[in-house]
Design an enzyme around this catalytic site. Sequence first.
Site, PDB file in Angstrom:
ATOM      1  N   GLY A 142       0.829  -1.207   0.000  1.00 47.25           N
ATOM      2  CA  GLY A 142       0.000   0.000   0.000  1.00 47.25           C
ATOM      3  C   GLY A 142       0.864   1.258   0.000  1.00 47.25           C
ATOM      4  O   GLY A 142       0.622   2.199  -0.766  1.00 47.25           O
ATOM      5  N   ARG A 156      -7.688   0.818   9.204  1.00 43.82           N
ATOM      6  CA  ARG A 156      -8.744   0.132   9.961  1.00 43.82           C
ATOM      7  C   ARG A 156      -9.116   0.952  11.200  1.00 43.82           C
ATOM      8  O   ARG A 156     -10.290   1.156  11.495  1.00 43.82           O
ATOM      9  CB  ARG A 156      -8.226  -1.253  10.390  1.00 43.82           C
ATOM     10  CG  ARG A 156      -9.278  -2.177  10.932  1.00 43.82           C
ATOM     11  CD  ARG A 156      -8.754  -3.601  10.998  1.00 43.82           C
ATOM     12  NE  ARG A 156      -7.416  -3.647  11.586  1.00 43.82           N
ATOM     13  CZ  ARG A 156      -7.159  -3.879  12.866  1.00 43.82           C
ATOM     14  NH1 ARG A 156      -8.142  -4.087  13.706  1.00 43.82           N
ATOM     15  NH2 ARG A 156      -5.917  -3.908  13.318  1.00 43.82           N
ATOM     16  N   LYS A 181      -0.396 -17.745  -9.841  1.00 43.19           N
ATOM     17  CA  LYS A 181       0.175 -17.168  -8.611  1.00 43.19           C
ATOM     18  C   LYS A 181      -0.279 -18.010  -7.415  1.00 43.19           C
ATOM     19  O   LYS A 181       0.490 -18.221  -6.468  1.00 43.19           O
ATOM     20  CB  LYS A 181      -0.290 -15.703  -8.466  1.00 43.19           C
ATOM     21  CG  LYS A 181       0.278 -14.977  -7.243  1.00 43.19           C
ATOM     22  CD  LYS A 181       1.723 -14.545  -7.433  1.00 43.19           C
ATOM     23  CE  LYS A 181       2.512 -14.193  -6.179  1.00 43.19           C
ATOM     24  NZ  LYS A 181       2.078 -13.116  -5.370  1.00 43.19           N
ATOM     25  N   GLU A 241      -2.549 -15.925   5.236  1.00 45.30           N
ATOM     26  CA  GLU A 241      -3.530 -15.995   4.144  1.00 45.30           C
ATOM     27  C   GLU A 241      -3.820 -17.446   3.754  1.00 45.30           C
ATOM     28  O   GLU A 241      -4.373 -17.706   2.689  1.00 45.30           O
ATOM     29  CB  GLU A 241      -2.989 -15.222   2.927  1.00 45.30           C
ATOM     30  CG  GLU A 241      -2.856 -13.728   3.197  1.00 45.30           C
ATOM     31  CD  GLU A 241      -2.307 -12.952   2.006  1.00 45.30           C
ATOM     32  OE1 GLU A 241      -3.025 -12.077   1.481  1.00 45.30           O
ATOM     33  OE2 GLU A 241      -1.159 -13.206   1.604  1.00 45.30           O
TER      34      GLU A 241
HETATM   35  O1  KPL Z   1       4.260 -14.072  -3.118  1.00 45.62           O
HETATM   36  C1  KPL Z   1       5.141 -14.499  -2.404  1.00 45.62           C
HETATM   37  C2  KPL Z   1       4.953 -14.364  -0.947  1.00 45.62           C
HETATM   38  O2  KPL Z   1       5.908 -14.433  -0.183  1.00 45.62           O
HETATM   39  O3  KPL Z   1       3.794 -14.163  -0.555  1.00 45.62           O
HETATM   40  C3  KPL Z   1       6.325 -15.206  -3.000  1.00 45.62           C
HETATM   41  C4  KPL Z   1       6.190 -15.219  -4.515  1.00 45.62           C
HETATM   42  C5  KPL Z   1       6.393 -16.612  -2.488  1.00 45.62           C
HETATM   43  C6  KPL Z   1       7.616 -14.479  -2.753  1.00 45.62           C
HETATM   44  O4  KPL Z   1       8.081 -14.562  -1.456  1.00 45.62           O
END
Ligand code: KPL
Length: 304
Positions: free
Chosen positions: A12, A31, A176, A256
Amino acid sequence: MKITVLGCGALGQIWMTTLARQGHEVQGWLRVPQPYCSANVIDPQGNISNRTFIANDPLFLAESQLLLVTLKAPQVSPAVKNLESVLPENCPVLLLHNGMGTLEELKGLTQPLLRGVTTHAAMRDGTVIKHIASGITHIGPGNRKSAAYSDLADILHHALPDVAWHDNIRAACWRKLAVNCIINPLSVEYECQNGALRAYPEQIAQLCEEISWVMEREGQNVASESLQDIIFDVIESTAANTSSMLQDIRAQRLTEIDYISGFLLRRARTHGLVLTENTRLYDIVKRKESHYDRERISAGLPGT
Ligand code: KPL
């Protein structure tokens, strides 16, 4: 353009700084409401930007022409729904986060919804954000109202290149997702930087195979071997990185995982597939999250 950036973490702050440099009017949205927020960024060439932005101004929000959401996946839907009634109906909402599942959660949103994935790498070092490596941001339509917003790619590209528009952004999201399903939880299992994952080719091959089964059922045909090539490329190009998931675990933050491996496993279940190795990694991360809940409780601290 008038742009509100929702989530003023590492990504951000990078976007706020680069968009403001291009002459856009930018505010941050936090927030816990505050009148101002600061961005303190070192770019990949070592240049320092230190700026203060206005924050949480509802009048600015009501006139915004873009809501750029850089929150982590679990925070996205509640935060966007909270702003929906104040945001203009035609203000595009662009989600930039790891993982999948938020488009489904925001299905009924009034505004045009866009989805993006990025390979920019950044990390927080005390109060400073280090933009470690430049990358590409792929963006595209997330609902039927947003197909006409391809011009946004050009505007964003001028601020923080490269930005590419895709009519079918789901393909980029799945690739991704595959990277994050493998590198992120594996780095948690072995408590290591991404580069050290070179030592686990057999485990990575099994994970790729399981992911390719689900991707095929989702109409994203990719050979398990091609996925392995993608994963090993990312391991090399981010060898010195600590994955975002390992950073979250170390800081005892919610990860996440439910939007990464959790999303994959939910899709697998609907296709009647069992993914043994991905399930094992998911369980490892969930167990670690539940441990620090317990540590917090025994230390008498409130949860996140
Ligand atoms: O997107 C990533 C993350 O750490 O969330 C990677 C591509 C694994 C790079 O660290």
